[in-house]
Design a protein around this motif. Structure first.
Motif, PDB file in Angstrom:
ATOM      1  N   GLU A  50       0.818  -1.211   0.000  1.00  0.00           N
ATOM      2  CA  GLU A  50       0.000   0.000   0.000  1.00  0.00           C
ATOM      3  C   GLU A  50       0.855   1.267   0.000  1.00  0.00           C
ATOM      4  N   LYS A  51       1.913   1.284   0.792  1.00  0.00           N
ATOM      5  CA  LYS A  51       2.747   2.480   0.932  1.00  0.00           C
ATOM      6  C   LYS A  51       3.742   2.643  -0.213  1.00  0.00           C
ATOM      7  N   GLN A  52       4.236   1.594  -0.794  1.00  0.00           N
ATOM      8  CA  GLN A  52       5.150   1.517  -1.929  1.00  0.00           C
ATOM      9  C   GLN A  52       6.596   1.894  -1.640  1.00  0.00           C
ATOM     10  N   VAL A  53       6.836   2.913  -0.808  1.00  0.00           N
ATOM     11  CA  VAL A  53       8.211   3.318  -0.488  1.00  0.00           C
ATOM     12  C   VAL A  53       8.341   3.449   1.030  1.00  0.00           C
ATOM     13  N   TYR A  54       9.428   2.887   1.570  1.00  0.00           N
ATOM     14  CA  TYR A  54       9.704   2.915   3.005  1.00  0.00           C
ATOM     15  C   TYR A  54      11.107   3.467   3.201  1.00  0.00           C
ATOM     16  N   ALA A  55      11.318   4.197   4.294  1.00  0.00           N
ATOM     17  CA  ALA A  55      12.642   4.753   4.581  1.00  0.00           C
ATOM     18  C   ALA A  55      12.967   4.551   6.053  1.00  0.00           C
ATOM     19  N   VAL A  56      14.150   3.976   6.301  1.00  0.00           N
ATOM     20  CA  VAL A  56      14.606   3.719   7.667  1.00  0.00           C
ATOM     21  C   VAL A  56      16.084   4.088   7.747  1.00  0.00           C
ATOM     22  N   GLY A  57      16.567   4.258   8.968  1.00  0.00           N
ATOM     23  CA  GLY A  57      17.990   4.457   9.143  1.00  0.00           C
ATOM     24  C   GLY A  57      18.750   3.255   8.612  1.00  0.00           C
ATOM     25  N   ASN A  58      19.869   3.491   7.980  1.00  0.00           N
ATOM     26  CA  ASN A  58      20.643   2.413   7.381  1.00  0.00           C
ATOM     27  C   ASN A  58      21.504   1.669   8.405  1.00  0.00           C
ATOM     28  N   TYR A  59      21.614   2.213   9.613  1.00  0.00           N
ATOM     29  CA  TYR A  59      22.495   1.651  10.634  1.00  0.00           C
ATOM     30  C   TYR A  59      21.854   0.457  11.334  1.00  0.00           C
ATOM     31  N   ASP A  60      22.532  -0.686  11.295  1.00  0.00           N
ATOM     32  CA  ASP A  60      22.104  -1.898  11.995  1.00  0.00           C
ATOM     33  C   ASP A  60      22.677  -1.824  13.413  1.00  0.00           C
ATOM     34  N   PRO A  61      21.823  -1.649  14.443  1.00  0.00           N
ATOM     35  CA  PRO A  61      22.335  -1.501  15.804  1.00  0.00           C
ATOM     36  C   PRO A  61      22.917  -2.784  16.392  1.00  0.00           C
ATOM     37  N   ILE A  62      22.631  -3.911  15.798  1.00  0.00           N
ATOM     38  CA  ILE A  62      23.164  -5.182  16.295  1.00  0.00           C
ATOM     39  C   ILE A  62      24.514  -5.464  15.635  1.00  0.00           C
ATOM     40  N   LEU A  93       9.690  -2.294   8.760  1.00  0.00           N
ATOM     41  CA  LEU A  93       9.875  -1.056   8.012  1.00  0.00           C
ATOM     42  C   LEU A  93       8.883   0.033   8.395  1.00  0.00           C
ATOM     43  N   THR A  94       7.831  -0.305   9.132  1.00  0.00           N
ATOM     44  CA  THR A  94       6.867   0.721   9.547  1.00  0.00           C
ATOM     45  C   THR A  94       7.099   1.216  10.969  1.00  0.00           C
ATOM     46  N   THR A  95       7.643   0.363  11.836  1.00  0.00           N
ATOM     47  CA  THR A  95       7.857   0.763  13.236  1.00  0.00           C
ATOM     48  C   THR A  95       9.330   0.870  13.613  1.00  0.00           C
ATOM     49  N   GLY A  96      10.198   0.206  12.859  1.00  0.00           N
ATOM     50  CA  GLY A  96      11.618   0.179  13.182  1.00  0.00           C
ATOM     51  C   GLY A  96      12.004  -0.877  14.203  1.00  0.00           C
ATOM     52  N   LYS A  97      11.038  -1.594  14.750  1.00  0.00           N
ATOM     53  CA  LYS A  97      11.312  -2.581  15.799  1.00  0.00           C
ATOM     54  C   LYS A  97      11.982  -3.827  15.231  1.00  0.00           C
ATOM     55  N   CYS A  98      12.997  -4.300  15.947  1.00  0.00           N
ATOM     56  CA  CYS A  98      13.624  -5.579  15.621  1.00  0.00           C
ATOM     57  C   CYS A  98      12.722  -6.680  16.162  1.00  0.00           C
ATOM     58  N   LEU A  99      12.443  -7.692  15.353  1.00  0.00           N
ATOM     59  CA  LEU A  99      11.534  -8.752  15.778  1.00  0.00           C
ATOM     60  C   LEU A  99      12.214  -9.789  16.669  1.00  0.00           C
TER      61      LEU A  99
END
Length: 121
Positions: A50-62, A93-99
Motif C-alpha cells: 500500500e505504501k510503496q516506499v519505506y525509509a529507515v535508518g541504514n544503521y544496523d544496531p546489532i 519497516l513501519t515501526t523500526g522494531k527488531c523482531l
C-alpha cells in the motif's frame, strides 16, 4: 533537487531522488544531513504494498554497521521487514522494531510527489 519547508522545529520534506532511481523490491542508500550531522537512510521500493516506499535508518544496531539497504525485504506475519545482511535480524519497516531483539532503527515518513521521493527530516 529542492527542499520544501512544511512545519516548525526545523522539520521539512527533503527530496532524495526520483522514483526511477529506485530498484523494485530492493533498497538504495541515501546520505542526508539531519540536525547538523550526516546520516545514511535506507530507502526500499515495494510497489506491491500500500505504501510503496519505506525509509529507515541504514544503521544496523546489532551488527553496528550501515548495511540495512543491502538487506532482503519480505514479511514476517503482518510486518513488512528488512533482514539485516549481517546477522539476519528482521526490522519492521513501519515501526523500526527488531523482531528478534529489543532494538529499534529510525523510521522516516516518506512520500512520492510528482515522481520524486521525499523524506520528512
Amino acid at each position: 533537487m529542492s527542499e520544501q519547508t512544511i512545519s516548525a522545529k526545523n522539520k521539512h520534506w527533503l527530496t532524495i531522488c526520483q522514483t526511477s532511481d529506485l530498484i523494485k523490491d530492493s533498497g538504495i542508500c541515501a546520505l542526508i544531513e539531519q540536525e547538523f550531522e550526516e546520516k545514511q537512510v535506507a530507502i526500499f521500493h515495494l510497489p506491491n504494498t500500500e505504501k510503496q516506499v519505506y525509509a529507515v535508518g541504514n544503521y544496523d544496531p546489532i551488527g553496528q554497521a550501515n548495511v540495512l539497504y543491502r538487506g532482503i525485504v519480505g514479511s514476517v506475519g503482518d510486518d513488512i521487514v528488512v533482514s539485516s545482511p549481517l546477522y539476519k535480524q528482521h526490522f519492521c519497516l513501519t515501526t523500526g522494531k527488531c523482531l528478534q531483539e529489543d532494538k529499534y532503527i529510525e523510521v522516516f515518513p516518506v512520500r512520492i510527489i510528482d515522481d520524486y521521493v521525499q523524506l520528512f527530516v
